[in-house]
Every structure is written in C-alpha cells, then in structure tokens.
Motif scaffolding. Structure first.
Motif, PDB file in Angstrom:
ATOM      1  N   HIS A   1       0.817  -1.216   0.000  1.00  0.00           N
ATOM      2  CA  HIS A   1       0.000   0.000   0.000  1.00  0.00           C
ATOM      3  C   HIS A   1       0.851   1.267   0.000  1.00  0.00           C
ATOM      4  N   LEU A   2       2.132   1.105   0.297  1.00  0.00           N
ATOM      5  CA  LEU A   2       3.072   2.230   0.149  1.00  0.00           C
ATOM      6  C   LEU A   2       3.703   2.190  -1.238  1.00  0.00           C
ATOM      7  N   ALA A   3       3.991   0.965  -1.699  1.00  0.00           N
ATOM      8  CA  ALA A   3       4.745   0.810  -2.945  1.00  0.00           C
ATOM      9  C   ALA A   3       3.947   1.229  -4.186  1.00  0.00           C
ATOM     10  N   TYR A   4       2.645   0.921  -4.196  1.00  0.00           N
ATOM     11  CA  TYR A   4       1.902   1.220  -5.435  1.00  0.00           C
ATOM     12  C   TYR A   4       1.768   2.726  -5.659  1.00  0.00           C
ATOM     13  N   PRO A   5       1.303   3.480  -4.643  1.00  0.00           N
ATOM     14  CA  PRO A   5       1.274   4.938  -4.858  1.00  0.00           C
ATOM     15  C   PRO A   5       2.652   5.502  -5.197  1.00  0.00           C
ATOM     16  N   GLU A   6       3.689   4.956  -4.567  1.00  0.00           N
ATOM     17  CA  GLU A   6       5.050   5.449  -4.825  1.00  0.00           C
ATOM     18  C   GLU A   6       5.426   5.242  -6.300  1.00  0.00           C
ATOM     19  N   ALA A   7       5.148   4.060  -6.819  1.00  0.00           N
ATOM     20  CA  ALA A   7       5.476   3.777  -8.227  1.00  0.00           C
ATOM     21  C   ALA A   7       4.677   4.694  -9.163  1.00  0.00           C
ATOM     22  N   LEU A   8       3.430   4.914  -8.813  1.00  0.00           N
ATOM     23  CA  LEU A   8       2.602   5.769  -9.673  1.00  0.00           C
ATOM     24  C   LEU A   8       3.063   7.229  -9.598  1.00  0.00           C
ATOM     25  N   ARG A   9       3.545   7.638  -8.425  1.00  0.00           N
ATOM     26  CA  ARG A   9       4.093   9.000  -8.311  1.00  0.00           C
ATOM     27  C   ARG A   9       5.298   9.159  -9.236  1.00  0.00           C
ATOM     28  N   ILE A  10       6.089   8.103  -9.324  1.00  0.00           N
ATOM     29  CA  ILE A  10       7.259   8.161 -10.213  1.00  0.00           C
ATOM     30  C   ILE A  10       6.799   8.355 -11.657  1.00  0.00           C
ATOM     31  N   LEU A  11       5.792   7.581 -12.064  1.00  0.00           N
ATOM     32  CA  LEU A  11       5.302   7.731 -13.440  1.00  0.00           C
ATOM     33  C   LEU A  11       4.716   9.129 -13.641  1.00  0.00           C
ATOM     34  N   ALA A  12       3.962   9.601 -12.651  1.00  0.00           N
ATOM     35  CA  ALA A  12       3.334  10.925 -12.781  1.00  0.00           C
ATOM     36  C   ALA A  12       4.372  12.039 -12.800  1.00  0.00           C
ATOM     37  N   SER A  13       5.510  11.795 -12.161  1.00  0.00           N
ATOM     38  CA  SER A  13       6.546  12.837 -12.108  1.00  0.00           C
ATOM     39  C   SER A  13       7.147  13.082 -13.496  1.00  0.00           C
ATOM     40  N   GLY A  14       7.035  12.071 -14.351  1.00  0.00           N
ATOM     41  CA  GLY A  14       7.632  12.177 -15.682  1.00  0.00           C
ATOM     42  C   GLY A  14       9.155  12.089 -15.634  1.00  0.00           C
ATOM     43  N   GLU A  15       9.694  12.006 -14.417  1.00  0.00           N
ATOM     44  CA  GLU A  15      11.162  12.026 -14.279  1.00  0.00           C
ATOM     45  C   GLU A  15      11.732  10.618 -14.220  1.00  0.00           C
ATOM     46  N   TRP A  16      11.395   9.818 -15.193  1.00  0.00           N
ATOM     47  CA  TRP A  16      11.928   8.466 -15.234  1.00  0.00           C
ATOM     48  C   TRP A  16      12.271   8.108 -16.676  1.00  0.00           C
ATOM     49  N   ARG A  17      13.138   7.139 -16.817  1.00  0.00           N
ATOM     50  CA  ARG A  17      13.482   6.667 -18.151  1.00  0.00           C
ATOM     51  C   ARG A  17      13.908   5.204 -18.070  1.00  0.00           C
ATOM     52  N   MET A  18      13.842   4.544 -19.204  1.00  0.00           N
ATOM     53  CA  MET A  18      14.258   3.141 -19.261  1.00  0.00           C
ATOM     54  C   MET A  18      15.679   3.070 -19.797  1.00  0.00           C
ATOM     55  N   GLU A  19      16.516   2.309 -19.107  1.00  0.00           N
ATOM     56  CA  GLU A  19      17.855   2.004 -19.644  1.00  0.00           C
ATOM     57  C   GLU A  19      17.952   0.491 -19.681  1.00  0.00           C
ATOM     58  N   GLY A  20      17.709  -0.077 -20.858  1.00  0.00           N
ATOM     59  CA  GLY A  20      17.594  -1.529 -20.918  1.00  0.00           C
ATOM     60  C   GLY A  20      16.406  -1.952 -20.079  1.00  0.00           C
ATOM     61  N   ARG A  21      16.659  -2.825 -19.101  1.00  0.00           N
ATOM     62  CA  ARG A  21      15.583  -3.228 -18.196  1.00  0.00           C
ATOM     63  C   ARG A  21      15.465  -2.298 -16.990  1.00  0.00           C
ATOM     64  N   ARG A  22      16.412  -1.388 -16.843  1.00  0.00           N
ATOM     65  CA  ARG A  22      16.427  -0.570 -15.626  1.00  0.00           C
ATOM     66  C   ARG A  22      15.517   0.640 -15.750  1.00  0.00           C
ATOM     67  N   VAL A  23      14.659   0.807 -14.778  1.00  0.00           N
ATOM     68  CA  VAL A  23      13.829   2.006 -14.720  1.00  0.00           C
ATOM     69  C   VAL A  23      14.584   2.989 -13.835  1.00  0.00           C
ATOM     70  N   ARG A  24      15.044   4.095 -14.437  1.00  0.00           N
ATOM     71  CA  ARG A  24      15.858   5.060 -13.693  1.00  0.00           C
ATOM     72  C   ARG A  24      15.018   6.291 -13.388  1.00  0.00           C
ATOM     73  N   TYR A  25      15.174   6.829 -12.192  1.00  0.00           N
ATOM     74  CA  TYR A  25      14.488   8.069 -11.851  1.00  0.00           C
ATOM     75  C   TYR A  25      15.275   8.824 -10.801  1.00  0.00           C
ATOM     76  N   ARG A  26      14.955  10.106 -10.729  1.00  0.00           N
ATOM     77  CA  ARG A  26      15.596  10.975  -9.752  1.00  0.00           C
ATOM     78  C   ARG A  26      15.315  10.440  -8.361  1.00  0.00           C
ATOM     79  N   ASP A  27      16.300  10.480  -7.499  1.00  0.00           N
ATOM     80  CA  ASP A  27      16.111  10.096  -6.102  1.00  0.00           C
ATOM     81  C   ASP A  27      14.937  10.861  -5.521  1.00  0.00           C
ATOM     82  N   GLY A  28      14.000  10.161  -4.981  1.00  0.00           N
ATOM     83  CA  GLY A  28      12.899  10.857  -4.325  1.00  0.00           C
ATOM     84  C   GLY A  28      11.707  11.112  -5.222  1.00  0.00           C
ATOM     85  N   ALA A  29      11.812  10.743  -6.496  1.00  0.00           N
ATOM     86  CA  ALA A  29      10.711  11.024  -7.428  1.00  0.00           C
ATOM     87  C   ALA A  29       9.403  10.377  -6.962  1.00  0.00           C
TER      88      ALA A  29
END
Ligand code: GRF
Length: 216
Positions: free
Chosen positions: A179-207
């Motif tokens: 219940h903490l992880a799902y909102p957190e993951a969605l916040r990352i997507l909503a932040s727009g501050e993420w990218r894919m590097e191969g299989r790695r999902v990279r984002y700013r610390d704290g996104a």
C-alpha cells in the motif's frame, strides 16, 4: 508532471486500489481513476470504487479462466480508451494480460506482485517465499511485459520473514508495504522524471516519495 488517468483492473478485495484512492485524496498522487473493472462479479474492489463515486463495472472474461483475451480483451481496451485512460494499473487482477492490451498502452501497464521479483512469480508469491525458507520477502511494482511477472521493476520493498510467520501473517505484512509501494510507483510515473535504460527504470532520487525525499 503529468497527471495519470488510471484504469484499474482487479479481481478481489481492492486494498491496493484503496491505497491509490487514498493517495489521490491526500493530494500525494496526481492521478484520477477513470474506471475500475473486475473480472469477478460482486468483487469488493467494485464496491469500494462505487462508494467513492468512481465508475466501476464487471468485465465478463469468459470463456477464459486465467487470461484476458479475444472479445473480452477488445471490450476492455475499448472501454479503457473511451474513458480516457492512459495508464492501466493491475491491482490483484488474477489474469494474464496479452500483447494486444500491452500494445494499446505501451509502457503504461503496471502490476503489483507480492514477492521480490524475479523470485517467486505467479500465484501466492508470499507463500512461495515462506515455503522456500526465505528470510526476506517483499513486494514489487513493475511494468507488465509479455511474460508472467517479468517486466521492468519500478519499486521494490523488502519485508522480513519472522520465525512464527504463517502465509497469512506474512501476506498481511507484505500488504502494508504494497500500500506504500503502489502509490510510490505511480508518483514516479506521474513525475515524468523516469526513463528506461535496458531493463532498468531510472528516476531521480525521491521522485516517488510524498515530500520529494527518497526512502530507497
Ligand atoms: C495483492 O497481494 C497483490 O500483490 C496481488 O494480489 C493481491 C491483491 O490484493 N497481486 P487487493 O485486491 O489489492 O487487496
């Protein structure tokens, strides 16, 4: 930042959807739930959504029992598109989604799995971890790809396995982290501050965190 327009698919209690709704209500997740669909008639997830005034409907997926395919898949895609959904969140949806749905929402279908993937994909990940004798279990939020629980990982949280744990007690503790992880993951997507590097999902610390500071 780009507000998420969510379509949620589930089969059961909907506690993960609840955590998403709560994050939206608390103003910590910039998203709107456009529609909730369940393959199980009368599933509690539908009741929870309706109570919040969110459109909720049963999606008849027959004749298949374990996948979303054919006419039901077409209908599902059509409804999601019609409702303006841009991101599909699987929240306890007990079916395999197929390439057609994935192609309709490229890199925009996410799932929550109650284990630290790639360990213990499939059913009852928490029980698999307990039976295996793991000392650490957990939860993974990941993009969905054509495999079963194999897509790129967005967020993981570890949960200790205690000596006296039963499958039920371990699952309950994992669900607190879900219940903490799902909102957190969605916040990352909503932040727009993420990218894919191969299989790695990279984002700013704290996104993914509420106040902009990462706990990861
Ligand atoms: C959760 O344990 C989730 O990880 C798994 O199914 C369960 C769904 O629970 N995929 P809920 O319906 O969100 O309460």
């Amino acid at each position: 930042m780009s507000r998420l327009h969510l379509g949620i698919l589930g089969s059961g209690a909907g506690s993960n959807m609840q955590s998403i709704m709560d994050a939206i209500d608390a103003g910590t997740l910039d998203a709107e739930i456009k529609i909730v669909m369940a393959d199980v008639e009368g599933a509690k997830i539908l009741e929870r959504a309706s109570k919040r005034g969110i459109k909720a409907m049963h999606l008849d997926c027959s004749p298949w029992k374990t996948k979303l395919e054919g006419e039901a898949e077409d209908r599902c895609i059509e409804i999601l598109k019609r409702e303006g959904v841009d991101t599909v969140a699987l929240a306890g949806f007990m079916r395999i989604v197929k390439p057609k749905l994935l192609a309709a929402f490229p890199q925009r279908v996410v799932n929550i799995h109650p284990a630290l993937l790639p360990a213990f994909p499939g059913v009852a990940g928490w029980k698999q971890a307990l039976d295996y004798g793991c000392k650490v279990a957990g939860v993974t939020v990941h993009f969905v790809d054509a495999g079963t629980d194999t897509g790129p990982i967005i967020v993981q949280k570890a949960v200790p396995v205690l000596d006296g744990d039963t499958p039920e007690s371990l699952h309950a503790r994992i669900q607190i982290q879900e219940h903490l992880a799902y909102p957190e993951a969605l916040r990352i997507l909503a932040s727009g501050e993420w990218r894919m590097e191969g299989r790695r999902v990279r984002y700013r610390d704290g996104a993914g965190t509420e106040g902009g500071r990462s706990s990861m």
